[in-house]
Design a protein around this motif. Sequence first.
Motif, PDB file in Angstrom:
ATOM      1  N   PHE A  14       0.586  -1.528   0.294  1.00 13.27           N
ATOM      2  CA  PHE A  14      -0.080  -0.295  -0.126  1.00 13.27           C
ATOM      3  C   PHE A  14       0.739   1.949  -0.285  1.00 13.27           C
ATOM      4  N   ILE A  15       1.662   1.162   1.124  1.00 15.75           N
ATOM      5  CA  ILE A  15       2.609   2.022   0.504  1.00 15.75           C
ATOM      6  C   ILE A  15       3.406   2.622  -1.119  1.00 15.75           C
ATOM      7  N   PHE A  16       3.678   1.333  -1.618  1.00 10.05           N
ATOM      8  CA  PHE A  16       3.608   1.429  -3.118  1.00 10.05           C
ATOM      9  C   PHE A  16       3.036   1.815  -3.816  1.00 10.05           C
ATOM     10  N   LEU A  17       2.299   1.864  -3.442  1.00 10.56           N
ATOM     11  CA  LEU A  17       0.549   2.773  -3.961  1.00 10.56           C
ATOM     12  C   LEU A  17       1.095   3.929  -4.139  1.00 10.56           C
ATOM     13  N   ALA A  18       0.899   4.367  -2.679  1.00  2.00           N
ATOM     14  CA  ALA A  18       1.295   5.745  -2.421  1.00  2.00           C
ATOM     15  C   ALA A  18       1.979   6.353  -3.027  1.00  2.00           C
ATOM     16  N   THR A  19       3.429   6.000  -3.713  1.00  2.00           N
ATOM     17  CA  THR A  19       4.621   6.201  -4.182  1.00  2.00           C
ATOM     18  C   THR A  19       3.742   6.337  -6.203  1.00  2.00           C
ATOM     19  N   GLY A  20       2.819   5.538  -6.449  1.00  2.00           N
ATOM     20  CA  GLY A  20       2.464   5.880  -7.360  1.00  2.00           C
ATOM     21  C   GLY A  20       1.594   7.149  -7.827  1.00  2.00           C
ATOM     22  N   VAL A  21       0.817   6.913  -6.568  1.00  2.00           N
ATOM     23  CA  VAL A  21       0.227   8.569  -6.549  1.00  2.00           C
ATOM     24  C   VAL A  21       0.349   9.097  -6.494  1.00  2.00           C
ATOM     25  N   MET A  22       1.429   9.564  -5.680  1.00  2.00           N
ATOM     26  CA  MET A  22       2.430  10.431  -5.623  1.00  2.00           C
ATOM     27  C   MET A  22       2.565  11.398  -7.114  1.00  2.00           C
ATOM     28  N   LEU A  23       3.376  10.241  -7.437  1.00  2.00           N
ATOM     29  CA  LEU A  23       3.806  10.465  -8.960  1.00  2.00           C
ATOM     30  C   LEU A  23       2.600  10.956  -9.920  1.00  2.00           C
ATOM     31  N   ILE A  24       1.989  10.654  -9.699  1.00  2.00           N
ATOM     32  CA  ILE A  24       0.849  11.037 -10.899  1.00  2.00           C
ATOM     33  C   ILE A  24       0.403  12.158 -10.292  1.00  2.00           C
ATOM     34  N   ALA A  25      -0.041  12.307  -9.326  1.00  3.32           N
ATOM     35  CA  ALA A  25      -0.714  13.563  -8.651  1.00  3.32           C
ATOM     36  C   ALA A  25       0.603  15.291  -9.263  1.00  3.32           C
ATOM     37  N   ALA A  26       1.808  14.536  -8.758  1.00  5.15           N
ATOM     38  CA  ALA A  26       3.105  15.611  -8.574  1.00  5.15           C
ATOM     39  C   ALA A  26       3.052  16.164 -10.145  1.00  5.15           C
ATOM     40  N   SER A  27       2.776  15.051 -10.916  1.00 10.40           N
ATOM     41  CA  SER A  27       3.056  15.495 -12.649  1.00 10.40           C
ATOM     42  C   SER A  27       1.680  16.057 -12.754  1.00 10.40           C
ATOM     43  N   LEU A  28       0.627  16.286 -12.288  1.00 10.91           N
ATOM     44  CA  LEU A  28      -0.463  16.881 -13.338  1.00 10.91           C
ATOM     45  C   LEU A  28      -0.314  18.085 -12.011  1.00 10.91           C
ATOM     46  N   ILE A  29      -0.340  18.496 -11.433  1.00 11.67           N
ATOM     47  CA  ILE A  29      -0.281  18.976 -10.692  1.00 11.67           C
ATOM     48  C   ILE A  29       0.694  20.313 -11.551  1.00 11.67           C
ATOM     49  N   TRP A  30       2.005  19.410 -11.891  1.00 10.36           N
ATOM     50  CA  TRP A  30       3.125  20.799 -12.518  1.00 10.36           C
ATOM     51  C   TRP A  30       2.161  20.757 -14.196  1.00 10.36           C
ATOM     52  N   GLN A  31       1.707  19.436 -14.811  1.00 10.26           N
ATOM     53  CA  GLN A  31       1.283  20.255 -16.136  1.00 10.26           C
ATOM     54  C   GLN A  31       0.389  21.422 -16.044  1.00 10.26           C
ATOM     55  N   LYS A  32      -0.765  20.897 -14.735  1.00 10.35           N
ATOM     56  CA  LYS A  32      -1.292  22.257 -14.979  1.00 10.35           C
ATOM     57  C   LYS A  32      -0.462  23.360 -14.538  1.00 10.35           C
ATOM     58  N   GLU A  33       0.383  23.920 -14.222  1.00 12.58           N
ATOM     59  CA  GLU A  33       1.237  25.280 -13.525  1.00 12.58           C
ATOM     60  C   GLU A  33       1.739  25.383 -14.912  1.00 12.58           C
ATOM     61  N   LEU A  34       1.943  24.416 -16.066  1.00 14.43           N
ATOM     62  CA  LEU A  34       2.716  24.921 -17.000  1.00 14.43           C
ATOM     63  C   LEU A  34       1.678  25.307 -18.131  1.00 14.43           C
ATOM     64  N   ALA A  35       0.581  24.911 -17.728  1.00 16.91           N
ATOM     65  CA  ALA A  35      -0.703  25.369 -18.709  1.00 16.91           C
ATOM     66  C   ALA A  35      -0.626  26.927 -18.219  1.00 16.91           C
ATOM     67  N   SER A  36      -0.280  27.423 -16.987  1.00 18.03           N
ATOM     68  CA  SER A  36      -0.609  28.600 -16.801  1.00 18.03           C
ATOM     69  C   SER A  36       0.497  29.724 -16.985  1.00 18.03           C
ATOM     70  N   GLU A  37       0.017  31.588 -17.067  1.00 19.99           N
ATOM     71  CA  GLU A  37       1.138  32.097 -17.041  1.00 19.99           C
ATOM     72  C   GLU A  37       2.661  32.257 -15.401  1.00 19.99           C
ATOM     73  N   PRO A  38       3.503  32.609 -16.149  1.00 20.76           N
ATOM     74  CA  PRO A  38       4.209  32.094 -15.003  1.00 20.76           C
ATOM     75  C   PRO A  38       4.216  34.064 -14.250  1.00 20.76           C
ATOM     76  N   THR A  39       4.388  33.789 -13.029  1.00 14.62           N
ATOM     77  CA  THR A  39       4.377  34.583 -12.057  1.00 14.62           C
ATOM     78  C   THR A  39       5.813  34.227 -11.421  1.00 14.62           C
ATOM     79  N   THR A  40       6.270  36.306 -10.789  1.00 18.05           N
ATOM     80  CA  THR A  40       7.048  36.136 -10.042  1.00 18.05           C
ATOM     81  C   THR A  40       7.782  34.414  -8.863  1.00 18.05           C
ATOM     82  N   GLU A  41       6.709  34.274  -8.515  1.00 16.39           N
ATOM     83  CA  GLU A  41       7.033  33.208  -7.647  1.00 16.39           C
ATOM     84  C   GLU A  41       7.227  31.917  -7.824  1.00 16.39           C
ATOM     85  N   SER A  42       6.449  32.045  -9.315  1.00 11.71           N
ATOM     86  CA  SER A  42       6.721  30.861 -10.092  1.00 11.71           C
ATOM     87  C   SER A  42       7.844  30.307 -10.818  1.00 11.71           C
ATOM     88  N   VAL A  43       8.010  31.641 -12.167  1.00  9.79           N
ATOM     89  CA  VAL A  43       8.559  31.620 -12.825  1.00  9.79           C
ATOM     90  C   VAL A  43       9.884  30.619 -12.909  1.00  9.79           C
TER      91      VAL A  43
END
Length: 224
Positions: A14-43
């Motif tokens: 189940f910890i192994f499953l959690a690492t997979g969910v973490m990888l997918i979640a991180a990738s989706l969050i970062w892809q969403k961030e790339l879809a927006s315009e960069p700010t001073t904080e995120s550039v």
Amino acid sequence: MVNSVVISYVVSDFIFLATGVMLIAASLIWQKELASEPTTESVARFLLLKHAPLTAVTVNGALVVFAFVVSLPTFALPTSRTWLKAHGWLVMICAVFTLVVGLNEWLQTLTTRANLSTIWGEQTAATQSILQQKFDCCGYRNSTSPMYVLDNICTNDLVAASKEGCVGAFSNYSERWLNLVFTAAFGVVGMDAVILLCASMLMKYRKEQMRYRLIDQKWGVGNI
């Protein structure tokens, strides 16, 4: 009473499953961030993410989840080792995949300044200005190499010349970010090693139990 070997396998799975969910979640969050315009904080993170293997991270996470699904029949079939073996091979593939991603990010830290020089040169004046505002700097190496962008941080040549170039601050940020990413990747590989060890112990345990059953049946005692 539930055997400790089985408990160890279930918990690690189940910890192994959690690492997979973490990888997918991180990738989706970062892809969403790339879809927006960069700010001073995120550039700075935005520019690094543009060159990150996010598709590979998503595929890796999906493979981990698939490997977990393959492990589920092992709970319903307490004497079977076939699904355990299949799960073990999939975990090994996941571990190699994650290790390659982590090593790729680690290699980036060896050429950080050269990579960032290329990234800086690819940016528009607006993006370079946001970087100057984030790191309170002017130009890349210095205010004239390449030439700084006129903004509220670098208001004129005199002010720009008194400030450092962005290469130092940008490099330090990038190295911290890359160190975090490849350390997390190696941590996932470590978890893969743990689940492989637990699966191996469970296979050995089930093999021994099967041998004892055969011995008991041979002597007419019946199953344990």
